[in-house]
Design a protein around this motif. Structure first.
Motif, short mmCIF file in Angstrom:
data_model
loop_
_atom_site.label_atom_id
_atom_site.label_comp_id
_atom_site.label_asym_id
_atom_site.label_seq_id
_atom_site.Cartn_x
_atom_site.Cartn_y
_atom_site.Cartn_z
N LYS A 1 -4.71 14.06 -8.84
CA LYS A 1 -4.57 13.25 -10.06
C LYS A 1 -3.09 12.99 -10.33
O LYS A 1 -2.71 11.88 -10.68
CB LYS A 1 -5.22 13.94 -11.25
CG LYS A 1 -5.13 13.12 -12.52
CD LYS A 1 -6.06 13.62 -13.59
CE LYS A 1 -5.95 12.89 -14.89
NZ LYS A 1 -6.11 11.47 -14.85
N ALA A 2 -2.24 14.00 -10.15
CA ALA A 2 -0.80 13.82 -10.33
C ALA A 2 -0.26 12.82 -9.31
O ALA A 2 0.55 11.94 -9.65
CB ALA A 2 -0.07 15.16 -10.20
N GLU A 3 -0.71 12.92 -8.04
CA GLU A 3 -0.29 11.95 -7.01
C GLU A 3 -0.72 10.54 -7.42
O GLU A 3 0.05 9.59 -7.28
CB GLU A 3 -0.90 12.31 -5.66
CG GLU A 3 -0.33 13.56 -5.03
CD GLU A 3 -1.09 14.01 -3.79
OE1 GLU A 3 -0.56 14.88 -3.09
OE2 GLU A 3 -2.20 13.50 -3.51
N LYS A 4 -1.94 10.41 -7.91
CA LYS A 4 -2.47 9.10 -8.31
C LYS A 4 -1.64 8.51 -9.45
O LYS A 4 -1.33 7.31 -9.44
CB LYS A 4 -3.95 9.24 -8.71
CG LYS A 4 -4.61 7.97 -9.15
CD LYS A 4 -5.07 7.16 -7.97
CE LYS A 4 -5.94 6.02 -8.43
NZ LYS A 4 -5.63 4.78 -7.76
N VAL A 5 -1.27 9.34 -10.43
CA VAL A 5 -0.43 8.86 -11.54
C VAL A 5 0.93 8.39 -11.00
O VAL A 5 1.42 7.33 -11.38
CB VAL A 5 -0.25 9.96 -12.61
CG1 VAL A 5 0.84 9.60 -13.60
CG2 VAL A 5 -1.57 10.20 -13.34
N ILE A 6 1.52 9.16 -10.09
CA ILE A 6 2.82 8.79 -9.50
C ILE A 6 2.69 7.46 -8.78
O ILE A 6 3.50 6.55 -8.97
CB ILE A 6 3.32 9.89 -8.54
CG1 ILE A 6 3.68 11.15 -9.33
CG2 ILE A 6 4.51 9.39 -7.71
CD1 ILE A 6 3.90 12.37 -8.46
N ILE A 7 1.66 7.31 -7.95
CA ILE A 7 1.47 6.09 -7.17
C ILE A 7 1.21 4.88 -8.08
O ILE A 7 1.85 3.84 -7.93
CB ILE A 7 0.30 6.26 -6.17
CG1 ILE A 7 0.72 7.18 -5.04
CG2 ILE A 7 -0.16 4.91 -5.62
CD1 ILE A 7 -0.41 7.54 -4.09
N ASP A 8 0.28 5.01 -9.01
CA ASP A 8 -0.07 3.88 -9.87
C ASP A 8 1.11 3.43 -10.73
O ASP A 8 1.37 2.24 -10.88
CB ASP A 8 -1.27 4.21 -10.75
CG ASP A 8 -2.57 4.27 -9.96
OD1 ASP A 8 -2.59 3.82 -8.79
OD2 ASP A 8 -3.57 4.77 -10.51
N THR A 9 1.85 4.39 -11.26
CA THR A 9 3.03 4.06 -12.06
C THR A 9 4.08 3.37 -11.19
O THR A 9 4.67 2.36 -11.61
CB THR A 9 3.62 5.33 -12.71
OG1 THR A 9 2.61 5.93 -13.52
CG2 THR A 9 4.82 5.00 -13.57
N ALA A 10 4.29 3.87 -9.99
CA ALA A 10 5.28 3.28 -9.09
C ALA A 10 4.88 1.87 -8.68
O ALA A 10 5.71 0.95 -8.68
CB ALA A 10 5.48 4.16 -7.86
N THR B 1 0.85 -1.17 0.00
CA THR B 1 0.00 0.00 0.00
C THR B 1 0.89 1.22 0.00
O THR B 1 1.76 1.38 0.86
CB THR B 1 -0.93 0.01 1.23
OG1 THR B 1 -1.72 -1.17 1.21
CG2 THR B 1 -1.83 1.24 1.23
N TYR B 2 0.71 2.06 -1.00
CA TYR B 2 1.51 3.27 -1.19
C TYR B 2 0.62 4.47 -0.85
O TYR B 2 -0.47 4.61 -1.37
CB TYR B 2 1.96 3.33 -2.64
CG TYR B 2 2.92 4.43 -3.05
CD1 TYR B 2 3.21 5.53 -2.26
CD2 TYR B 2 3.54 4.35 -4.29
CE1 TYR B 2 4.09 6.51 -2.68
CE2 TYR B 2 4.43 5.32 -4.73
CZ TYR B 2 4.69 6.40 -3.92
OH TYR B 2 5.57 7.38 -4.34
N GLU B 3 1.11 5.31 0.05
CA GLU B 3 0.39 6.52 0.44
C GLU B 3 1.29 7.72 0.15
O GLU B 3 2.50 7.66 0.41
CB GLU B 3 0.08 6.45 1.93
CG GLU B 3 -0.82 7.54 2.42
CD GLU B 3 -1.22 7.30 3.86
OE1 GLU B 3 -0.59 7.92 4.74
OE2 GLU B 3 -2.14 6.50 4.10
N LEU B 4 0.72 8.78 -0.42
CA LEU B 4 1.53 9.92 -0.82
C LEU B 4 0.76 11.22 -0.62
O LEU B 4 -0.44 11.30 -0.90
CB LEU B 4 1.91 9.80 -2.31
CG LEU B 4 2.80 10.88 -2.91
CD1 LEU B 4 4.20 10.84 -2.30
CD2 LEU B 4 2.88 10.71 -4.42
N ALA B 5 1.46 12.24 -0.14
CA ALA B 5 0.92 13.60 -0.06
C ALA B 5 2.01 14.55 -0.51
O ALA B 5 3.14 14.50 -0.03
CB ALA B 5 0.49 13.94 1.37
N VAL B 6 1.68 15.39 -1.47
CA VAL B 6 2.63 16.34 -2.04
C VAL B 6 2.09 17.75 -1.84
O VAL B 6 0.92 18.02 -2.10
CB VAL B 6 2.84 16.08 -3.55
CG1 VAL B 6 3.82 17.09 -4.14
CG2 VAL B 6 3.34 14.66 -3.80
#
Length: 144
Positions: A124-133, A106-111
């Motif tokens: 949306k940018a965070e989601k793209v980063i997470i899904d790609t990673a 599980t990847y969690e991110l806040a920018v």
């Protein structure tokens, strides 16, 4: 940094195998699409990376910054140690759960950005980063 974006994926490998790939920062440009380079600056007493300089190009978010890492059992977390030109705050984590021969990550991110950005576009940018990673991590681990 109240808004966080989270996503999960199941990887067909042990937790230790997944952690080894996560800790191999110099290889990130090979599988984490937006990461152009990742250089380990310091390591902790446990030999794991403590600070890492990243060069990121994720379309609307492109920058150079340093993250500080904490490694505790099934959790790898990070926070901004040195902000870049665009990124003013960044926190995240990988939580690894053993699923009997596979691992749920599980990847969690806040920018937080220095420039104003509509919340929907930022998420949306965070989601793209997470899904790609996550997809890249799965492919990298299962290929090994």
């Amino acid at each position: 940094m109240a808004d966080r974006t989270t996503s999960s994926i199941v990887i067909g490998a042990s937790r230790s195998t997944v952690l080894a790939v996560i800790a191999d920062f110099p290889s990130y440009p090979e599988w984490a699409g937006q990461v152009k380079s990742a250089q380990v600056l310091t390591t902790g007493d446990d030999g794991l990376p403590a600070t890492v300089r990243f060069v990121l190009d994720a379309g609307v978010i492109s920058d150079d910054y340093v993250l500080a890492y904490t490694w505790v059992d099934e959790l790898v977390s990070w926070r901004i140690a040195e902000a870049g030109k665009m990124v003013s705050g960044l926190t995240g984590s990988y939580r690894l759960a053993d699923k009997g021969g596979s691992t749920e990550v599980t990847y969690e991110l806040a920018v937080d950005l220095k420039v104003p950005m509509i919340g929907m576009i930022k998420r949306k940018a965070e989601k793209v980063i997470i899904d790609t990673a996550l997809k890249g991590l799965k492919k990298r681990v299962e290929k090994a």
